[in-house]
Enzyme design. Structure first.
Site, PDB file in Angstrom:
ATOM      1  N   ASN A   1     -10.744  43.247  11.824  1.00  0.00           N
ATOM      2  CA  ASN A   1      -9.885  42.680  12.969  1.00  0.00           C
ATOM      3  C   ASN A   1      -9.467  43.903  13.993  1.00  0.00           C
ATOM      4  OD1 ASN A   1      -7.213  41.991  14.100  1.00  0.00           O
ATOM      5  ND2 ASN A   1      -6.865  40.643  12.368  1.00  0.00           N
ATOM      6  N   PRO A   2      -9.583  43.402  15.137  1.00  0.00           N
ATOM      7  CA  PRO A   2      -9.444  44.527  16.375  1.00  0.00           C
ATOM      8  C   PRO A   2      -7.980  45.211  16.163  1.00  0.00           C
ATOM      9  CG  PRO A   2     -10.014  42.175  17.424  1.00  0.00           C
ATOM     10  CD  PRO A   2      -9.692  42.136  15.704  1.00  0.00           C
ATOM     11  N   ASP A   3      -6.793  44.465  15.504  1.00  0.00           N
ATOM     12  CA  ASP A   3      -5.676  44.909  15.414  1.00  0.00           C
ATOM     13  C   ASP A   3      -5.322  45.243  13.924  1.00  0.00           C
ATOM     14  OD1 ASP A   3      -5.149  44.909  18.111  1.00  0.00           O
ATOM     15  OD2 ASP A   3      -4.447  42.729  17.961  1.00  0.00           O
TER      16      ASP A   3
ATOM     17  N   VAL B   1      -8.785  25.119  11.099  1.00  0.00           N
ATOM     18  CA  VAL B   1      -9.022  23.814  10.927  1.00  0.00           C
ATOM     19  C   VAL B   1      -9.949  23.456  11.747  1.00  0.00           C
ATOM     20  CG1 VAL B   1      -6.588  23.591  10.103  1.00  0.00           C
ATOM     21  CG2 VAL B   1      -7.117  23.739  12.479  1.00  0.00           C
ATOM     22  N   ASP B   2     -10.823  24.352  12.364  1.00  0.00           N
ATOM     23  CA  ASP B   2     -11.734  24.003  13.333  1.00  0.00           C
ATOM     24  C   ASP B   2     -12.967  23.506  12.876  1.00  0.00           C
ATOM     25  OD1 ASP B   2     -13.094  26.387  12.493  1.00  0.00           O
ATOM     26  OD2 ASP B   2     -12.235  27.472  14.045  1.00  0.00           O
TER      27      ASP B   2
ATOM     28  N   GLY C   1     -10.063  38.248  10.684  1.00  0.00           N
ATOM     29  CA  GLY C   1      -9.492  37.652  11.902  1.00  0.00           C
ATOM     30  C   GLY C   1      -8.316  37.036  11.569  1.00  0.00           C
TER      31      GLY C   1
ATOM     32  N   HIS D   1      -6.103  24.698   5.160  1.00  0.00           N
ATOM     33  CA  HIS D   1      -5.049  24.271   5.936  1.00  0.00           C
ATOM     34  C   HIS D   1      -5.580  22.662   6.685  1.00  0.00           C
ATOM     35  CE1 HIS D   1      -3.091  28.322   6.735  1.00  0.00           C
ATOM     36  NE2 HIS D   1      -2.923  27.717   5.637  1.00  0.00           N
TER      37      HIS D   1
END
Ligand code: NAD
Ligand code: ZN
Length: 268
Positions: free
Chosen positions: A230-232, A106-107, A204, A132
């Site tokens: 994604n790092p995870d 939403v940025d 992300g 969103h």
């Protein structure tokens, strides 16, 4: 085990060969611009979790508290710029009309990147579907009028909260809150593209907010490939033929910049 650079090269080749691409982004793509993610350490504001504030019930209960949180988030985001990942995606989407960027964010940073990269050209091909909503759009709780606003929020009392320019009703953020439905036009555009796409690139996102999290599954079920950055690990990792365990800024520019695109048709 493959190194990150092998995976980046595999992703680069898939993107270069794909006729249509859908890109789904989440809060992680903006983390390196300084926008906090929800599920990261900075996700809490005061003692509240987002689920306690981003809901119609919370707004009815305490509109000043909800607006105070949104005012804080707007101030944080207003100080942030698109990063190299937003810019590389915008350049690619502008140069290749078959890319749709779908974001849960939403940025507004994808749209900022699109306008920055387009310069005097039309940014439309790089403008995202904002599933969103956007922190800088407001909606009237009385007449449903929607407008853009980036002025400072004064949440010190009910009398100072933003009001509708047309009927003076109480304004709320034009954001899809927990328990609310997404814009059906946005959803059908995103899911149609996911079905047609040869590749879905997921960047992300923790992959737990529906229906956005299902976009990659739709591409995979229709025979397309999923690339995750994604790092995870996330629930979407199992669907992905390429998993890049790194931040967006390190991975997105080498994948999307300097690739040539094939003629239309599913994977070539
Ligand atoms: P999330 O906070 O649930 O997950 C963020 C994901 O990004 C995690 O999986 C994390 O591992 C990954 N990540 C962290 N740093 C990264 C980096 N540098 N590069 C790539 N990935 C990185 O976010 P979500 O899945 O988007 O869902 C959260 C919901 O919260 C969405 O509905 C969204 O509207 C909202 N939200 C938006 C913003 C924003 O607009 N920037 C910020 C916070 C939350
Ligand atoms: Zn109104």
């Amino acid at each position: 085990m493959e190194t990150c650079s092998d995976e980046i090269e595999r992703a680069r080749r898939l993107i270069a060969a794909a006729s249509r691409i859908v890109v789904l982004t989440g809060a992680g793509i903006s983390a390196e611009s300084g926008v906090p993610t929800f599920r990261g350490a900075e996700g809490l504001w005061k003692q509240y979790r987002p689920e306690q504030l981003a809901s119609p019930e919370a707004f009815v209960d305490n509109p000043c508290l909800v607006w105070e949180w949104y005012g804080w988030r707007r101030d944080k985001v207003a100080a942030c710029q698109p990063n190299a990942a937003h810019l590389a995606l915008a350049r690619f989407a502008l140069g290749h009309g078959k890319t749709l960027i779908v974001t849960q964010n939403v940025d507004g940073l994808h749209a900022d990147a699109a306008r920055e990269v387009a310069g005097d050209r039309d940014p439309a091909a790089a403008l995202p579907v904002e599933l969103h909503g956007n922190l800088f759009s407001l909606r009237c709780t009385a007449c449903q009028h929607v407008w853009r606003d980036s002025t400072a929020i004064d949440a010190s009392s009910l009398d100072t909260l933003p009001i509708c320019p047309s009927c003076r009703g109480l304004a709320r953020p034009h954001i899809v809150w927990f328990g609310e439905s997404l814009d059906s036009g946005h959803v059908s555009r995103a899911f149609c593209e996911a079905e047609l796409a040869a590749v879905c690139v997921v960047i992300g996102t923790s992959g737990v907010v529906q229906p956005a999290a299902s976009i990659a599954a739709v591409t995979a079920q229709a025979g397309g490939e999923v690339i995750e950055i994604n790092p995870d690990e996330t629930p979407l990792t199992a669907l992905s033929s390429v998993s890049i365990r790194s931040g967006a800024v390190a991975a997105v520019p080498p994948i999307f910049e300097g690739t040539s695109v094939s003629a239309p048709g599913r994977d070539s």
